[in-house]
Design a protein around this motif. Structure first.
Motif, PDB file in Angstrom:
ATOM      1  N   GLN A  24       5.114 -50.163 -34.298  1.00  0.00           N
ATOM      2  CA  GLN A  24       3.835 -50.613 -34.859  1.00  0.00           C
ATOM      3  C   GLN A  24       2.741 -50.583 -33.799  1.00  0.00           C
ATOM      4  O   GLN A  24       1.612 -50.199 -34.081  1.00  0.00           O
ATOM      5  N   GLU A  25       3.088 -50.946 -32.587  1.00  0.00           N
ATOM      6  CA  GLU A  25       2.113 -50.890 -31.496  1.00  0.00           C
ATOM      7  C   GLU A  25       1.690 -49.448 -31.219  1.00  0.00           C
ATOM      8  O   GLU A  25       0.522 -49.183 -30.938  1.00  0.00           O
ATOM      9  N   LEU A  26       2.637 -48.505 -31.310  1.00  0.00           N
ATOM     10  CA  LEU A  26       2.300 -47.093 -31.142  1.00  0.00           C
ATOM     11  C   LEU A  26       1.358 -46.623 -32.247  1.00  0.00           C
ATOM     12  O   LEU A  26       0.396 -45.891 -31.991  1.00  0.00           O
ATOM     13  N   LYS A  27       1.632 -47.037 -33.479  1.00  0.00           N
ATOM     14  CA  LYS A  27       0.760 -46.672 -34.604  1.00  0.00           C
ATOM     15  C   LYS A  27      -0.636 -47.248 -34.398  1.00  0.00           C
ATOM     16  O   LYS A  27      -1.635 -46.547 -34.590  1.00  0.00           O
ATOM     17  N   ASP A  28      -0.701 -48.518 -34.034  1.00  0.00           N
ATOM     18  CA  ASP A  28      -2.011 -49.141 -33.799  1.00  0.00           C
ATOM     19  C   ASP A  28      -2.765 -48.432 -32.689  1.00  0.00           C
ATOM     20  O   ASP A  28      -3.975 -48.216 -32.788  1.00  0.00           O
TER      21      ASP A  28
END
Length: 123
Positions: A24-28
């Motif tokens: 999720q951090e990569l997506k954000d």
């Protein structure tokens, strides 16, 4: 017995939860990079509309922003990654593109913004 099962589950679920959070951090982060490229491009066009001259230094930076966007989103949306890559190529020398080529490659800024907003809802 139950204690051992719960401890085993805890050992398994901990890394899974961490992986999900990292993804999720990569997506954000990818969305943030695209947002930055979009904003900087809109600001550049705003300045041009307000009478500023074309600025090759800013255009070079836009090429870098769009290239970074292509790299950051590649694992999540291949089509948008390709579009961002084409935007990067465009900003290397925007005067060599005509309206038909821009339309055919679907690199219009509004198209990219629409794809970005769809990702915001999906992620």
């Amino acid at each position: 017995m139950i204690k051992e099962v719960l401890e085993g589950l805890s050992r398994i679920l901990g890394p899974i939860a961490t992986m999900t959070k990292e993804r999720q951090e990569l997506k954000d982060g990818a969305l943030r990079v695209i947002s930055n490229a979009l904003n900087e491009t809109y600001l550049y066009y705003r300045d041009i509309e307000n009478g500023s001259n074309n600025n090759s230094d800013r255009e070079a930076m836009l090429a870098k922003y769009w290239s970074a966007a292509a790299i950051s989103i590649r694992h999540f949306d291949e089509d948008l990654s390709n579009t961002c890559d084409h935007k990067s190529e465009y900003w290397i020398n925007p005067r060599r593109y005509n309206d038909r080529e821009i339309n055919d490659s679907r690199i219009q800024l509004d198209n990219v913004r629409e794809a970005y907003r769809k990702l915001l809802k999906r992620f």
